[in-house]
Write a protein that holds these residues in place. Sequence first.
Motif, PDB file in Angstrom:
ATOM      1  N   GLU A 177      -3.763  19.278  -2.950  1.00 54.64           N
ATOM      2  CA  GLU A 177      -4.149  18.876  -1.521  1.00 54.64           C
ATOM      3  C   GLU A 177      -3.022  18.083  -1.008  1.00 54.64           C
ATOM      4  O   GLU A 177      -3.212  16.963  -0.493  1.00 54.64           O
ATOM      5  CB  GLU A 177      -5.488  17.993  -1.680  1.00 54.64           C
ATOM      6  N   VAL A 178      -2.180  18.801  -0.919  1.00 56.97           N
ATOM      7  CA  VAL A 178      -0.738  18.192  -0.317  1.00 56.97           C
ATOM      8  C   VAL A 178      -0.265  19.538   0.372  1.00 56.97           C
ATOM      9  O   VAL A 178      -0.418  20.546   0.012  1.00 56.97           O
ATOM     10  CB  VAL A 178       0.131  17.676  -1.148  1.00 56.97           C
ATOM     11  N   ARG A 181       2.316   2.014  -3.113  1.00 53.12           N
ATOM     12  CA  ARG A 181       1.359   2.403  -4.132  1.00 53.12           C
ATOM     13  C   ARG A 181       0.981   3.766  -4.146  1.00 53.12           C
ATOM     14  O   ARG A 181       0.913   4.507  -4.889  1.00 53.12           O
ATOM     15  CB  ARG A 181       0.139   1.449  -4.120  1.00 53.12           C
ATOM     16  N   LYS A 182       0.637   4.242  -2.969  1.00 55.68           N
ATOM     17  CA  LYS A 182       0.203   5.605  -2.296  1.00 55.68           C
ATOM     18  C   LYS A 182       1.175   6.438  -2.765  1.00 55.68           C
ATOM     19  O   LYS A 182       0.914   7.817  -2.985  1.00 55.68           O
ATOM     20  CB  LYS A 182      -0.362   5.587  -0.892  1.00 55.68           C
ATOM     21  N   ARG A 213       1.432   7.216  -6.288  1.00 59.07           N
ATOM     22  CA  ARG A 213      -0.032   8.129  -6.775  1.00 59.07           C
ATOM     23  C   ARG A 213       0.306   9.371  -6.374  1.00 59.07           C
ATOM     24  O   ARG A 213      -0.159  10.424  -7.039  1.00 59.07           O
ATOM     25  CB  ARG A 213      -1.206   7.637  -6.176  1.00 59.07           C
ATOM     26  N   LEU A 235       0.967  -1.303   0.012  1.00 56.42           N
ATOM     27  CA  LEU A 235       0.097   0.074  -0.112  1.00 56.42           C
ATOM     28  C   LEU A 235       0.884   0.993  -0.033  1.00 56.42           C
ATOM     29  O   LEU A 235       0.694   2.066  -0.769  1.00 56.42           O
ATOM     30  CB  LEU A 235      -0.943   0.031   1.151  1.00 56.42           C
TER      31      LEU A 235
END
Lengths: 209, 209
Positions: free
Chosen positions: A45-46, A10-11, A14, A7
Motif C-alpha cells: 500500500e505504497v 518512527r513512521k 515502519r 513521529l
Amino acid sequence: MVEPTGLRARKKARTHDAIADVAITLFLAHGFDQVSVNDIAAAAEVSKPTLFRYFATKEDLVLHRFADHHGESARVVRERPAGVTPLTALHRHFRAGLDRHDPVTGLNDHPEVVAFHRLVFTTASLAGRLARYLIEDEEVLAAALGPGIEARLRAAQVLAVHRVLARANWQKIADGRTARQVHPEAVADADRAFAQLRSGVDDTTRDGP
Amino acid sequence: MVEPTGLRARKKARTHDAIADVAITLFLAHGFDQVSVNDIAAAAEVSKPTLFRYFATKEDLVLHRFADHHGESARVVRERPAGVTPLTALHRHFRAGLDRHDPVTGLNDHPEVVAFHRLVFTTASLAGRLARYLIEDEEVLAAALGPGIEARLRAAQVLAVHRVLARANWQKIADGRTARQVHPEAVADADRAFAQLRSGVDDTTRDGP
DNA sequence: TTTACCGGGTTGCTTTTTTAACCCAGTAAG
DNA sequence: CTTACTGGGTTAAAAAAGCAACCCGGTAAA
C-alpha cells in the motif's frame, strides 16, 4: 549516535520495514523474478516512487538485511578495545554472532531464514549484488586495517573466511540439521579458520579470542 | 458521486478511523475531560495539527459517529419512492434502523455502544454539541420537506420523535434489558409516535409504513 | 516488422503530515 | 499579583508521500 525519535522517524522506519517484509514474503512465496515491484508496492500500500525512495533497486529489497551489517567488520576493528588486535576483535565478534545464532553467520535454522538464504544464493541477480556489497565491505575494512596492499589482503582474507564459514553453516542446516547441533562444529571451524589466518597474518601478537 | 479509491483516499480514511477509535477508547476508559487531545494525538501516533485537520473540535472526535448520520433524514425524504409521503418514508427508515439495531435508534446493547451513549449524555460539552448537530439536521430536513414555517415545524417534530424514541430505548437497555427484549416495545412506541405525528401533520394521505 | 504491452526506474507536481512555535483562556503556586 | 503551567486550537515551513506520466529495454502478438 543520536537517532531521531519523532513521529517522522518512527513512521519512516515502519514504512521501510513494511515494504521490506511484504517484499520478502512475496519473494519467498513466488520467487524473486515472479514478483514485480508493482506487486510489492500494491501489497505494501505504497506508491512506486515511494518504494524506490526507500530502496534503490529491486535487489535491495532483499539485500538490505545484509546492508544492515554493511561496514560492520570495519566498525568492529575501529572500536576494538585497546590492546586487542584487529583479528582477535573480528574473531570474537564472529563467535558472538554464532552464539546468538545471527543469520549472517549462517547458523540459524528458522525456516524463514533458511528459505531466505536459499533465495539469495539461487537468484543470480541477488548473488551478484551481494558480491558488490562484499566488495564495498572489504574496502572499508581494508581502510580500517591501515594503508597499503597488506591491509587489503588481510581484509580480503577475513571476509573470505566469513563467507566460507557462513556458507558452510548454512549448508549443514540446509541438509536438515539444527543450529544447536551444528553450533560446536561452527565454533571449531571458526577457531581453526581464524587461527590459520592469525598464523599467517597476525603472528606478532598472540592473544586468542 | 465518484468516491476516489486510490491509496491516498484509503489511507485518509484509515487515519480518520484510527484517530477516532483511539479517542473513543481513551474517553471510555478515563472520561472525556480526563483525556487531552495531546494524549489522543500521541496514542494515535499523529501530530496535533493533523488531528485537528480531521476533526474540528475535541467533541467531534466523539460525535462524528452521529455526524455520519448527518442529514440522513433529509436524504430519506428526498430519495423516497414515488407515492410515499415524507412521514411514511421516515417511519419506515426508523423501523429499519430498529430492526438492524442501529445504534442511533438507541436499540443496541453492545456494552461499548451503551457506554458510548452514556459518555455522550453525561458529558455536558458533548450533549451541547450534539444539540447543535440536531439543529442542523433539522434545518436540512425542513428544507427537504418544503418551504415555509410548516415544514420547519414538521421537521422539528419528527426529530423530536427520533430523539425521544432513541432516548427511551437507550434507557431501557441501560436498565439492563437486552435489545432483543426491548425490540417489540420499541417498534410499538415508534408506530404510536409516528401515528400521532401523522394524525396531526399528515392526515391528507394514509398509507402506513 | 511493426506495434503494443510489461517491468524496472525516474521526474515534476500536488496533497498530506510533521514540526515547532505560537495564541488564548483558565488556574494553581509563589 | 504576578508567574508559570496546562489544554484547546492555529500557523508557516519543510519533509514525505501520492499520482500520473514518462523513459528504456525486452518480448510477444499482429
